[in-house]
Design a protein around this motif. Structure first.
Motif: not given
Length: 244
Positions: A24-30, A47-50, A56-62, A228-233
């Motif tokens: 999860s940590y490296a995914e965030h860095q990626w 983001f959210r991984r699906h 894998p598919r990533f939904y991202v709001i930025s 909530g929390h853990a948004k980086a993950f």
């Protein structure tokens, strides 16, 4: 704001899998690679991984428009500015880290997993020590199922979050005296992220159902900033679809 979908290119699946980190940590860095920035840039995306057919598919709001750093990944983006009104009804999906914050004996605030907190409270009520584990509760006839704890306490957590963020979980439209919330709570699990001896442990729960907007301004912020929390993950992104 932008809403983006990041997917691997079909013809370069092996390369995409090699580039994608496993933890999860490296995914965030990626994911940062899609948002080139200076070293002191604060995170401006959620983001959210699906998984779709095991890919894998990533939904991202930025705040910034993502750009692909590799030919193995395809980025589709659009401006994200939903028009919201009080009373609108949406279906939703949310992967979240349900925690509560309490002060410890030293007066310092600490986060506690809502399910683990409920377990500890029940163990204490049944005369077990602070060091006791859930397995130490031997009387199965009085011991609640983990499923029941997850359903009850995670739903209560989301209800509190909803009130602070401009929405409410919708109720079933029936003639019953006690209509039920249109909410499903699934996939409670503990995860680890980090590097070697610095692993971070956090819980993840998947919510889905229907909601009603009670405050469009607050709900707008919730869509942009997450919950909530853990948004980086990969937690906190609220996926919604307007219901006719």
């Amino acid at each position: 704001m932008y809403f983006s979908v990041i997917t691997p290119e079909d013809r370069l699946l092996r390369q995409a899998a090699h580039e994608l980190a496993q933890s999860s940590y490296a995914e965030h860095q990626w994911l940062w690679k899609f948002f080139p920035s200076s070293a002191n840039q604060t995170r401006d995306f959620i983001f959210r991984r699906h998984e779709l057919e095991q890919m894998p598919r990533f939904y991202v709001i930025s705040q910034r428009l993502p750009t692909s750093f590799s030919e193995a990944w395809h980025v589709q983006s659009r401006v994200y500015d939903p028009q919201l009104q009080e009373g609108q009804r949406f279906s939703f999906q949310l992967r979240a880290n349900p925690v509560i914050t309490k002060n410890n004996a030293a007066g310092k605030s600490q986060r506690h997993d809502v399910v683990m907190q409920a377990k500890q409270q029940l163990l204490a009520e049944h005369g077990l020590s602070k060091e006791a584990k859930w397995a130490d509760w031997k009387d199965e006839s009085s011991k609640p199922l983990l499923y029941e704890l997850v359903q009850k306490h995670c739903a209560e957590w989301l209800d509190g979050v909803a009130k602070r963020n401009g929405f409410a979980i919708a109720l079933t439209e029936t003639d019953e005296e006690k209509p039920q919330h249109m909410l499903q709570v699934d996939a409670y699990e503990q995860r680890k992220a980090g590097k070697r001896d610095h692993n971070i442990r956090f819980s993840v729960v998947d919510f889905s159902g229907e909601l009603l907007i009670t405050n469009p301004e607050l709900f707008h912020l919730a869509l942009y900033n997450g919950l909530g929390h853990a948004k980086a993950f990969g937690c906190g992104l609220l996926l919604v679809r307007r219901l006719v």
